[in-house]
Design an enzyme around this catalytic site. Structure first.
Site, short mmCIF file in Angstrom:
data_model
loop_
_atom_site.label_atom_id
_atom_site.label_comp_id
_atom_site.label_asym_id
_atom_site.label_seq_id
_atom_site.Cartn_x
_atom_site.Cartn_y
_atom_site.Cartn_z
N HIS C 77 55.37 46.35 -66.24
CA HIS C 77 54.79 45.38 -65.82
C HIS C 77 54.17 46.22 -64.64
O HIS C 77 53.24 46.56 -64.16
CB HIS C 77 54.81 44.02 -66.18
CG HIS C 77 53.88 43.22 -65.88
ND1 HIS C 77 52.29 43.55 -66.37
CD2 HIS C 77 53.17 42.80 -64.63
CE1 HIS C 77 50.96 42.35 -65.18
NE2 HIS C 77 52.14 42.05 -64.27
N TRP C 142 60.33 46.41 -59.89
CA TRP C 142 59.72 46.95 -59.76
C TRP C 142 60.36 47.97 -58.90
O TRP C 142 59.99 48.58 -58.29
CB TRP C 142 58.40 47.14 -60.13
CG TRP C 142 57.44 46.12 -58.50
CD1 TRP C 142 57.94 44.74 -58.46
CD2 TRP C 142 56.70 45.99 -57.80
NE1 TRP C 142 57.14 44.40 -56.70
CE2 TRP C 142 56.33 45.03 -56.50
CE3 TRP C 142 56.41 47.69 -56.76
CZ2 TRP C 142 55.68 45.54 -55.41
CZ3 TRP C 142 55.95 47.98 -55.57
CH2 TRP C 142 55.39 46.95 -55.60
N SER C 170 49.16 60.37 -55.56
CA SER C 170 48.68 59.65 -54.79
C SER C 170 48.13 60.05 -53.29
O SER C 170 47.22 60.41 -52.67
CB SER C 170 49.34 58.26 -54.44
OG SER C 170 49.60 57.58 -55.88
N GLU C 255 51.61 48.97 -48.83
CA GLU C 255 51.26 49.51 -50.01
C GLU C 255 50.45 48.46 -50.57
O GLU C 255 49.15 48.27 -51.51
CB GLU C 255 52.79 49.78 -51.28
CG GLU C 255 51.72 49.30 -52.61
CD GLU C 255 51.22 50.68 -53.10
OE1 GLU C 255 51.42 51.68 -52.58
OE2 GLU C 255 50.78 50.32 -54.01
N TYR C 257 48.01 46.56 -48.34
CA TYR C 257 47.07 46.88 -48.05
C TYR C 257 46.14 48.06 -48.94
O TYR C 257 45.08 47.95 -48.95
CB TYR C 257 47.29 46.76 -46.46
CG TYR C 257 47.45 45.19 -46.72
CD1 TYR C 257 46.38 44.12 -46.43
CD2 TYR C 257 48.54 45.38 -45.65
CE1 TYR C 257 47.42 43.09 -45.58
CE2 TYR C 257 49.34 44.39 -45.47
CZ TYR C 257 48.50 43.03 -45.40
OH TYR C 257 48.86 41.61 -44.99
N SER C 268 32.47 44.85 -49.91
CA SER C 268 31.60 44.12 -49.25
C SER C 268 29.77 45.27 -48.97
O SER C 268 28.99 45.52 -48.02
CB SER C 268 31.95 44.42 -47.95
OG SER C 268 33.50 44.36 -47.42
N LYS C 331 37.24 38.54 -42.04
CA LYS C 331 36.41 39.78 -43.25
C LYS C 331 36.18 38.19 -43.86
O LYS C 331 34.33 38.56 -44.41
CB LYS C 331 37.57 40.30 -43.75
CG LYS C 331 37.96 41.25 -43.04
CD LYS C 331 38.47 42.31 -44.38
CE LYS C 331 38.20 44.27 -44.39
NZ LYS C 331 37.33 44.93 -43.84
N ARG C 450 61.68 33.61 -60.13
CA ARG C 450 60.80 34.44 -60.97
C ARG C 450 61.91 35.98 -62.05
O ARG C 450 63.50 35.06 -61.71
CB ARG C 450 59.81 35.46 -60.45
CG ARG C 450 60.97 35.88 -59.09
CD ARG C 450 60.01 36.44 -57.79
NE ARG C 450 59.52 37.74 -58.40
CZ ARG C 450 59.07 38.77 -56.97
NH1 ARG C 450 58.86 38.99 -56.31
NH2 ARG C 450 58.25 39.91 -57.97
#
Lengths: 373, 176, 526
Positions: C77, C142, C170, C255, C257, C268, C331, C450
Site C-alpha cells: 500500500h 515501505w 522519476s 521525498e 516534500y 496556489s 504559505k 502501527r
C-alpha cells in the site's frame, strides 16, 4: 500548575469517561503517566496541543470569516492588494517566537530522559522474533517473556480476555521508585521496547547495545507493545512490566533464584516418551507454534510444515541440529541458546511423535548435553 | 531551434552528472557517518592511551555483557560481571567462548557501549575483537580484554557497560 | 477509453493510431494523460489494499488473513501509493501544464518523456506481481528497513528492482522538467513571472535529482547485502543496521516534500482564480518553497528518534524540524490573505483547495507535535504517525490532485465537468476522510502501534469507526471516475478561459480543449 495542565489534557477529546476507567486504559490520550519523565512528556504534549488549537482557531477563524463575507454571491468586489511586507514579517516572527517557547521545555525533557547515569539496578533486554528476554545480570536470573493470549482467542473461537494481546507468561518485574537502567539489544532484526506509562521507547538493534531508563512511581502492572516492524508476529510480542514494592520484589527475586537453583527437570535423568512428549508440547506452544503452527502444518513456504516433513520424520541428528543451531537466512533461530537440554530433548521428541509423525524414537536430555560438550 | 536543443543537451549532461554524484553520495554517507561517530566518540575502537594517570578519588563501575548473533552456536560469556575501577587504571578481564558444533567456525566480536557516548573514553589496549577468532570443533577458549577508562570521562558517567556481540563470519570459509 | 476524444484534435500528422499511438507518443499532452490514468489505476490498486487492511482491522482478532499477508498489504500500500499514485499524478500535471504555462511547444526531451512513462507500468507489474510469488509480496514495510528486509524471499528482490526502475523514471522526468523550464520559456517569461505551479515543480525536480539516486544507492546496498556478501547493514560484518535508516531518510524526508511541493503549486493556482484576486506574496511563496526544500535535507533523523541518537543530535534535529513550520506557515497565511477581500465562488476545485488548506494544516500541527523529540518518542510507530502522514498526503497531496483535475479538466477535454457530482465527490470524500483518519490520532495517543494486524480491546471502537470511514472514502472515489468519464464524453462546452479569474497562458492564449500542438510559435509575455 501541573495538575491544572493535566486536567486540561483530560478535557481534550471526549471527557465523558470516568477517571477510574482512564487510569485503567486510554482511548483518547496518552495513558496516565506513571513516572516523572512520562508526566513531563504528558504536559509537554498538552501544552503544544493547546497552542496548536489556539493557532488553528485564530487562523481558520479569519479564513471562514473571509469565506462568509468575501463571496461573489453576496456581491463582494475583489480588492487588488497582493503584498504587504509588514504583515509578512509579523507572521514570520510570531511563529518563530512560539517555536522557541516550545523548544525550551522540550529540550529540558530530552536532557532528563537521556540521563541514564546512577541507576539502582540494570536489566538487560534481548529481543527475538517474536519474544523478549529479560536478564538481571547482578542476580544471574534470565527468562523469556512470551505472549500468553491463547490462539483460540486470536482466531475468534473463544471470547477475548480483558488483556487480550497485552499479556505475557513472564513479565518484567521491577521495584517501585528505583531507577531501572535497561540495556537493549536484539538477536535478529530491529525491535522496539516501549511502555508509554513510563515514557520510554527504545529500539533494540542487533549488534549494538542501547541504554534507556525508567523509574516507576507506583506499584502496578503496565503494558506496552513492540514498536518497530519486526516481521510476521510483530503485533504479538507485548511488553508487561510488574512494578512491586521493594519487599515484594525481594520476595519475587528470592523465588526466581530458588527456581533456577532447583532444576525442575533433571537433565541427567532418563525420561519416558510420555513425559518428554507432555513437556515438549508446552515448549512447542511457547517457542515453535508461532511459525510452525499448533497443528504442525506451518505456513509454507516461509514457515515449513513439521507434519510429515523430512527433518521431523527422518534422521534424528539432523533434526537436533536444526533445532539447536537454526537455519541460515531464515527465521529459524538457534534454540540451543535459548532452551535447556530437557526442553530441547522434549520438544524434538514431541515433534517427531505428533501431527501424524510417528517415528517412535525419542531424544533424551543426556543426548543434548553430550552435544554441547 | 538548433541552438535550443544544444542548450538542452548541456543541461541534460549536467543533471546526469548530478544524478551520478548523488548516487555516489549515498555510498559516501557510510564513511561520512562513521567519521561523525569517530569525532563524537561513538563506536570508537583501538585508540592510543594518552593519559594513564590514575584518579584515585573517583570510582566507575564497568559492567561486562556478551551476546551471540543469530544462529551462532557458541557459548560466550564474561568471566567477570562487573568491576569497580578508578579512571586511568589499566584492568584486564576474560571472556569465555566455546564452539558447540562439530565444525570450525570463524567469528568476529563487535563491541558496543552503554551509554554510547562513554565509548570515546573507554580505551581497549588489547581485545579479542581486534581480529577474527577461529574456533575448532568444541574448542573452548579464554580471551582477554585489557582496557583503561580515561581520566576525562564526563563526571556524570558512573556506569559503563561494555557489550560484545559475536557474529559468524560466513565469508571466511566456514561451511554452511 | 479517453483516446477517442484526444484523437479528434490530432490533425492527421501521420501518427500511429490505436494502442500504438499511446505506446509511441512523444506529445506532452498524451504523456500527461497516460501518467494521470496510470496514477488513477494505481490509486485504486493501493486503495484496495488499504481497504483489505481496514477490513482486517474492523474488529480485534485475526479474521480474514494471516499476519504476514497483512504485512505485505501495508508494505505494498505504501509503495504503490507513494511511487505509483501520488508521484506519477504530479508528473502528469507537469507534462500537461508546464509547457502550456510557460509558452513552450512541448517538453525538452520528448522521447525521454515517453521512456519515463513506459518504465512505470513495468515497475508496477513487478510490485503487484510480487503478490503471486512464493512467500508473498515484500512484508518489511515501505521503508524497507534492514535487517528485516534482508530476510524474506524473491519478492524483496522484485521490490528492489521496481524501486530502481521507478527511480530512473522519476529522474528522467525531473531532468526533462528542469530543462523545459530553464530553456523553453516564452520570451518575456522571466523566472519570477512563472506561475507558482511551475516554480514548485522546478524545485521539486531538483529535489528528485538530488535524492532519488540516494534511494537507488540504499536499495542497491540492500541487494548486495542480500546476495553478494557485503555487510553495509549487517553488524556481523562491521555494518550498522541504523545506517540504512540514515541513508533511507536522507532520501525519505525530501521525498515527503517532493509529494507536497507540487501540491502547493496547484493550490496556489486555484485559490487566486476563485478569489478573483492575485496571489498574495508571490515572491515570499517562492522563497518559502525553496527554504522548505533546503530544510528538508537537514531533518532526516527526526524519523529515528527512538534509535538512540546522541543527545546533541536529538536536539539539533528537533530544532531543524520545528523550523520547517515557519515557511509552511507563511504559505498558509499567504493563501488566506489571497482569499481575504476577494470575490470568492466555490466550485469543486476551490472546495478541494480550501479543504486542503484546512486539513493539511491539521497534518502540519500533528507534525509539529511529532517534531518535539520527547513527545515523538511516545508516539513513534503508533497510529498518531499514521494519522499525521495521511492528513499530509491524502488531504494534502491527493486533495490537490483532485483540485487540479477538476480545475484543468475543462482545458483538457473542452467540456465542463458535472458540478453537482463534483461537489458530491468533495463532500463524501471530506466527511469520510475525517471519519477515517481523525480517530487515528486517538488510537496513536492511546498507544496502538502501527503495522499490527490485531490489537488490544481498548482500541476496538476507533478502529471500527476508521474502517467505516475507509470504505466510505474508498467508494467515494468512484464518483471521480464517473465525473471524468462523463466530462470526456461531453457536457457543456468550456470556453478558452473557462474560469473567470484564471490568468495563466493556457487559459488566456489557448482554446478549450487545448489543441494537440500548442505554442509552436511562442507567445510574447508582457
Amino acid at each position: 500548575m501541573i495538575s491544572k495542565m493535566r486536567s486540561l489534557g483530560l478535557g481534550w477529546g471526549v471527557s465523558l469517561m470516568s477517571m477510574a476507567a482512564w487510569a485503567e486504559e486510554s482511548k483518547y490520550n496518552l495513558p496516565t503517566p506513571q513516572s516523572v519523565v512520562a508526566s513531563e512528556i504528558f504536559n509537554l504534549h498538552v501544552l503544544i496541543m493547546w497552542v496548536c488549537v489556539a493557532i488553528f482557531v485564530v487562523v481558520f477563524g479569519v479564513m471562514f470569516y473571509s469565506i462568509w463575507k468575501h463571496r461573489k454571491s453576496v456581491g463582494h468586489k475583489a480588492a487588488h492588494f497582493h503584498e504587504n511586507t509588514q504583515i509578512e514579517i509579523i507572521w514570520t516572527v510570531i511563529p518563530f517566537a512560539i517555536l522557541i517557547a516550545m523548544a525550551i521545555p522540550a529540550s529540558k525533557t530530552i536532557l532528563n530522559m537521556r540521563d541514564a547515569s546512577n541507576p539502582d539496578m540494570t536489566v538487560k533486554v534481548v529481543a527475538y522474533q517474536w519474544k523478549w528476554e529479560y536478564e538481571y545480570p547482578a542476580e544471574g536470573i534470565k527468562f523469556l517473556s512470551n505472549l500468553s493470549t491463547p490462539r483460540d482467542q486470536i482466531e475468534g473461537t473463544a471470547p477475548k480476555g480483558e488483556h487480550y494481546l497485552l499479556e505475557v507468561d513472564n513479565p518484567l518485574v521491577v521495584p517501585v521508585g528505583k531507577k531501572v537502567r535497561l540495556l537493549l539489544t536484539a538477536n535478529d532484526v530491529i525491535h522496539a521496547w516501549s511502555v508509554q506509562a513510563f515514557g520510554i521507547k527504545q529500539d533494540a538493534i542487533p549488534g549494538f547495545i542501547k541504554d534507556a531508563w525508567f523509574k516507576a512511581d507506583k506499584p502496578g502492572t503496565y503494558r506496552g507493545q513492540c514498536s518497530e516492524l519486526c516481521g510476521k508476529d510483530h503485533g504479538f510480542m507485548p511488553i508487561v512490566v510488574e512494578v512491586k514494592t521493594q519487599e515484594d520484589y525481594d520476595k519475587w527475586m528470592a523465588e526466581q533464584k530458588a527456581k533456577s537453583a532447583a532444576v525442575t527437570m533433571d537433565p541427567n535423568k532418563t525420561y519416558s516418551a510420555d513425559e518428554l512428549k507432555a513437556h515438549g508440547a508446552k515448549v512447542y506452544a511457547a517457542n515453535c507454534a508461532a511459525c510452525h503452527q499448533a497443528d504442525g502444518k506451518g505456513l509454507p513456504p516461509a514457515f515449513p510444515a513439521l507434519a510429515g516433513s523430512k527433518i521431523a520424520t527422518g534422521d534424528k541428528a539432523a533434526h537436533i541440529n536444526i533445532v539447536m543451531n537454526g537455519k541460515p537466512n531464515t527465521a529459524m533461530a538457534a534454540f540451543g541458546k535459548q532452551l535447556n537440554d530437557v526442553d530441547v530433548a522434549a520438544v524434538i521428541t514431541y515433534e517427531r511423535n505428533s501431527f501424524g509423525n510417528a517415528t517412535g524414537d525419542m531424544v533424551q536430555p543426556a543426548d543434548i548435553k553430550a552435544l554441547r560438550k | 531551434m538548433n541552438q535550443g536543443s544544444k542548450q538542452n543537451r548541456i543541461i541534460l549532461k549536467k543533471l546526469i552528472l548530478v544524478t551520478l554524484l548523488m548516487f555516489g553520495f549515498g555510498y559516501a554517507l557510510i564513511p561520512f557517518y562513521k567519521k561523525i561517530c569517530d569525532v563524537t566518540g561513538l563506536n570508537k575502537d583501538k585508540i592510543k592511551v594518552s593519559n594513564t594517570q590514575m584518579d584515585p578519588a573517583r570510582w566507575v563501575t564497568i559492567e561486562f555483557d556478551a551476546n551471540i548473533g543469530a544462529k551462532l552456536p557458541w557459548v560466550f560469556e564474561p568471566q567477570t560481571k562487573s568491576l569497580r575501577i578508578h579512571p586511568g587504571e589499566i584492568k584486564q578481564v576474560m571472556y569465555r567462548v566455546v564452539n558447540l558444533t562439530d565444525r570450525t567456525i570463524v567469528g568476529q566480536a563487535v563491541p558496543s557501549y552503554g551509554p554510547a557516548q562513554a565509548g570515546a573514553y573507554f580505551k581497549k589496549i588489547e581485545c579479542f575483537c581486534f581480529s577474527q577468532q577461529t574456533l575448532k570443533p568444541h574448542e573452548e577458549r579464554l580471551m582477554p580484554v585489557q582496557f583503561v577508562v580515561q581520566n576525562d570521562l564526563p563526571k556524570d558517567v558512573h556506569t559503563i557497560t561494555l557489550s560484545y556481540t559475536f557474529f559468524e563470519q560466513v565469508k571466511a570459509g566456514a561451511t554452511k | 477509453m479517453e483516446a477517442t476524444h484526444a484523437i479528434d484534435h490530432d490533425h492527421g500528422h501521420g501518427h500511429p493510431t490505436g494502442l500504438m499511438r499511446w505506446v509511441t507518443t512523444t506529445n506532452h499532452k498524451d504523456i500527461g494523460t497516460l501518467y494521470l490514468w496510470f496514477s488513477f489505476i494505481m490509486l485504486l490498486t493501493g486503495g484496495t489494499l488499504a481497504l483489505l487492511i481496514r477490513a482486517e482491522l474492523f474488529q480485534p482478532g485475526m479474521q480474514i488473513m494471516r499476519p504476514e499477508f497483512f504485512n505485505s498489504l501495508t508494505t505494498m500500500h505504501g509503495l504503490i501509493m507513494v511511487f505509483g499514485a501520488i508521484m506519477p499524478a504530479f508528473v502528469g500535471f507537469a507534462n500537461w501544464q508546464v509547457p502550456m504555462m510557460i509558452g513552450a511547444p512541448d517538453m525538452a526531451f520528448p522521447r525521454m518523456n515517453n521512456w519515463s512513462f513506459w518504465l512505470l507500468p513495468v515497475a508496477a507489474s513487478l510490485l503487484v506481481g510480487s503478490f503471486f510469488v512464493p512467500g508473498g509480496a515484500s512484508a518489511g514495510g515501505w521503508t524497507m528497513y534492514a535487517p528485516l528486509f534482508l530476510q524474506g524471499g524473491i519478492s524483496n528482490d522484485m521490490t528492489i528492482f521496481a524501486v530502481h526502475i521507478l527511480g530512473i523514471s522519476s529522474i528522467m522526468g525531473a531532468i526533462n522538467i528542469v530543462t523545459t523550464i530553464l530553456n523553453l520559456r516564452a520570451p518575456g517569461m522571466t523566472l519570477m513571472k512563472m506561475p507558482l505551479f511551475v516554480w514548485t515543480w522546478l524545485i521539486t525536480a531538483y529535489l528528485l535529482i538530488a535524492v532519488m539516486p540516494v534511494l537507488a544507492g540504499a536499495v542497491t546496498m540492500l541487494l548486495t547485502d542480500r546476495h553478494f556478501g557485503t555487510s553495509f547493514f549487517n553488524a556481523a560484518g562491521g555494518g550498522d543496521p541504523v545506517m540504512f535508516q540514515h541513508i533511507f531518510w536522507f532520501f525519505g524526508h525530501p521525498e515527503v516534500y517532493i509529494m507536497i511541493l507540487p501540491a502547493f503549486g496547484i493550490i496556489s493556482q486555484i485559490i487566486p482564480t476563485f478569489a478573483r484576486k492575485p496571489l498574495f506574496g508571490y515572491a515570499s511563496m517562492v522563497y518559502a518553497t525553496s527554504s522548505i526544500a533546503i530544510l528538508s535535507f537537514i531533518v532526516w533523523a527526526h524519523h529515528m528518534f527512538t534509535t538512540g541518537l546522541p543527545t546533541a543530535a536529538q536536539l539539533f534535529f528537533m530544532y531543524a524540524t520545528m523550523l520547517i513550520a515557519i515557511p509552511t506557515g507563511v504559505k498558509v497565511f499567504n493563501w488566506i490573505a489571497t482569499m481575504w477581500k476577494g470575490s470568492m465562488t466555490f466550485e469543486t476545485p476551490m472546495l478541494f483547495a480550501i479543504a486542503f488548506v484546512c486539513l493539511f494544516t491539521i497534518g502540519g500541527f500533528s507534525g509539529l507535535v511529532l517534531a518535539i523529540t520527547p513527545v515523538d518518542i511516545q508516539l513513534q510507530d503508533t497510529y498518531y504517525v499514521v494519522a499525521h502522514f495521511h492528513y499530509v498526503l491524502v488531504s494534502g497531496a491527493l486533495y490537490s490532485i483532485f483540485a487540479g483535475v477538476y480545475f484543468w479538466l475543462p482545458k483538457w477535454t473542452g467540456n465542463m465537468y458535472d458540478e453537482k457530482l463534483g461537489k458530491l465527490h468533495f463532500w463524501m470524500s471530506t466527511i469520510f476522510f475525517n471519519i477515517l483518519f481523525f480517530p487515528m490520532h486517538f488510537l496513536g495517543l492511546a498507544g496502538m502501534p502501527r503495522r499490527i494486524p490485531d490489537y488490544a480491546l481498548q482500541f476496538a471502537d476507533w478502529n471500527m469507526v476508521a474502517t467505516i470511514g475507509a470504505f466510505g472514502f474508498g467508494l467515494s472515489q468512484l464518483i471521480l471516475l464517473v465525473v471524468v468519464l462523463k466530462c470526456i464524453k461531453g457536457g457543456v462546452k468550456a470556453e478558452g478561459r473557462a474560469w473567470e479569474g484564471a490568468d495563466t497562458l493556457e487559459w488566456t492564449h489557448l482554446p478549450s480543449p487545448a489543441p494537440y500542438h500548442t505554442f509552436e510559435t511562442p507567445p510574447t509575455v508582457k
